[in-house]
Design a protein around this motif. Structure first.
Motif, mmCIF file in Angstrom:
data_model
loop_
_atom_site.group_PDB
_atom_site.id
_atom_site.type_symbol
_atom_site.label_atom_id
_atom_site.label_comp_id
_atom_site.label_asym_id
_atom_site.label_seq_id
_atom_site.Cartn_x
_atom_site.Cartn_y
_atom_site.Cartn_z
ATOM 1 N N MET A 1 0.840 -1.179 0.000
ATOM 2 C CA MET A 1 0.000 0.000 0.000
ATOM 3 C C MET A 1 0.889 1.248 0.000
ATOM 4 N N TYR A 2 0.509 2.207 -0.819
ATOM 5 C CA TYR A 2 1.276 3.450 -0.889
ATOM 6 C C TYR A 2 1.018 4.329 0.327
ATOM 7 N N VAL A 3 2.096 4.848 0.881
ATOM 8 C CA VAL A 3 2.015 5.855 1.928
ATOM 9 C C VAL A 3 2.053 7.228 1.261
ATOM 10 N N CYS A 4 2.947 7.367 0.300
ATOM 11 C CA CYS A 4 3.129 8.625 -0.436
ATOM 12 C C CYS A 4 2.801 8.369 -1.905
ATOM 13 N N SER A 5 1.663 8.877 -2.321
ATOM 14 C CA SER A 5 1.274 8.658 -3.718
ATOM 15 C C SER A 5 2.036 9.590 -4.661
ATOM 16 N N CYS A 6 2.544 10.693 -4.163
ATOM 17 C CA CYS A 6 3.305 11.615 -5.018
ATOM 18 C C CYS A 6 4.572 10.952 -5.563
ATOM 19 N N PHE A 7 5.238 10.150 -4.714
ATOM 20 C CA PHE A 7 6.497 9.517 -5.109
ATOM 21 C C PHE A 7 6.422 7.997 -5.070
ATOM 22 N N GLN A 8 5.208 7.438 -4.981
ATOM 23 C CA GLN A 8 4.977 5.987 -4.978
ATOM 24 C C GLN A 8 5.837 5.263 -3.944
ATOM 25 N N VAL A 9 5.823 5.774 -2.725
ATOM 26 C CA VAL A 9 6.567 5.162 -1.627
ATOM 27 C C VAL A 9 5.594 4.310 -0.819
ATOM 28 N N THR A 10 5.964 3.067 -0.597
ATOM 29 C CA THR A 10 5.097 2.143 0.129
ATOM 30 C C THR A 10 5.400 2.136 1.625
ATOM 31 N N GLU A 11 4.471 1.566 2.381
ATOM 32 C CA GLU A 11 4.684 1.430 3.820
ATOM 33 C C GLU A 11 5.909 0.561 4.083
ATOM 34 N N ALA A 12 6.090 -0.473 3.276
ATOM 35 C CA ALA A 12 7.257 -1.354 3.439
ATOM 36 C C ALA A 12 8.557 -0.585 3.233
ATOM 37 N N GLN A 13 8.576 0.340 2.274
ATOM 38 C CA GLN A 13 9.783 1.136 2.044
ATOM 39 C C GLN A 13 10.056 2.062 3.225
ATOM 40 N N VAL A 14 9.010 2.662 3.778
ATOM 41 C CA VAL A 14 9.186 3.524 4.956
ATOM 42 C C VAL A 14 9.741 2.697 6.109
ATOM 43 N N GLN A 15 9.185 1.497 6.310
ATOM 44 C CA GLN A 15 9.674 0.626 7.383
ATOM 45 C C GLN A 15 11.120 0.206 7.142
ATOM 46 N N GLN A 16 11.475 -0.015 5.883
ATOM 47 C CA GLN A 16 12.856 -0.383 5.555
ATOM 48 C C GLN A 16 13.806 0.772 5.900
ATOM 49 N N HIS A 17 13.436 1.991 5.545
ATOM 50 C CA HIS A 17 14.277 3.148 5.872
ATOM 51 C C HIS A 17 14.354 3.344 7.388
ATOM 52 N N ALA A 18 13.237 3.111 8.069
ATOM 53 C CA ALA A 18 13.236 3.219 9.530
ATOM 54 C C ALA A 18 14.161 2.175 10.139
ATOM 55 N N GLY A 19 14.143 0.981 9.591
ATOM 56 C CA GLY A 19 15.049 -0.066 10.061
ATOM 57 C C GLY A 19 16.505 0.272 9.816
ATOM 58 N N GLY A 20 16.742 1.105 8.799
ATOM 59 C CA GLY A 20 18.099 1.547 8.483
ATOM 60 C C GLY A 20 18.549 2.748 9.290
ATOM 61 N N GLY A 21 17.676 3.241 10.190
ATOM 62 C CA GLY A 21 18.084 4.334 11.073
ATOM 63 C C GLY A 21 17.306 5.621 10.936
ATOM 64 N N ALA A 22 16.416 5.740 9.956
ATOM 65 C CA ALA A 22 15.614 6.965 9.823
ATOM 66 C C ALA A 22 14.534 6.962 10.901
ATOM 67 N N CYS A 23 14.563 7.959 11.775
ATOM 68 C CA CYS A 23 13.657 7.985 12.922
ATOM 69 C C CYS A 23 12.631 9.114 12.862
ATOM 70 N N THR A 24 12.735 9.984 11.897
ATOM 71 C CA THR A 24 11.821 11.116 11.801
ATOM 72 C C THR A 24 11.290 11.228 10.376
ATOM 73 N N PRO A 25 10.155 11.895 10.200
ATOM 74 C CA PRO A 25 9.658 12.118 8.841
ATOM 75 C C PRO A 25 10.675 12.838 7.954
ATOM 76 N N ARG A 26 11.439 13.731 8.517
ATOM 77 C CA ARG A 26 12.455 14.441 7.735
ATOM 78 C C ARG A 26 13.537 13.484 7.234
ATOM 79 N N GLN A 27 13.943 12.544 8.073
ATOM 80 C CA GLN A 27 14.940 11.562 7.653
ATOM 81 C C GLN A 27 14.370 10.619 6.600
ATOM 82 N N ILE A 28 13.094 10.276 6.725
ATOM 83 C CA ILE A 28 12.429 9.469 5.693
ATOM 84 C C ILE A 28 12.399 10.252 4.388
ATOM 85 N N ALA A 29 12.082 11.535 4.461
ATOM 86 C CA ALA A 29 12.046 12.375 3.262
ATOM 87 C C ALA A 29 13.414 12.435 2.595
#
Length: 80
Positions: A1-29
């Motif tokens: 499922m897309y979290v960000c439809s503007c850039f086609q970013v999925t929830e799984a991708q956000v979780q992957q970045h979070a697992g890599g150390g991104a802890c804030t929306p700015r770091q995800i961005a």
């Protein structure tokens, strides 16, 4: 499922970045641009980040340093 439809970013991708150390929306961005266009996904990203653990936050709670030491920091400490 897309979290960000503007850039086609999925929830799984956000979780992957979070697992890599991104802890804030700015770091995800910074990692994948999610939340940088219309901004409607920022609250959803915050909710996803709130559900998981953050490696840096976990380190901070243990009292460990969370930022990498920058080259030249020793010289700055000596100058102070």
């Amino acid at each position: 499922m897309y979290v960000c439809s503007c850039f086609q970013v999925t929830e799984a991708q956000v979780q992957q970045h979070a697992g890599g150390g991104a802890c804030t929306p700015r770091q995800i961005a910074s990692a994948c641009k999610a939340g940088t266009d219309c901004g409607s996904c920022v609250r959803r990203i915050q909710a996803i980040l709130g559900r998981g653990s953050c490696p840096r936050r976990d380190l901070a709670e243990e009292g460990a340093p969370v930022f990498a030491e920058l080259p030249g920091m020793a010289e700055l400490d000596e100058a102070a």
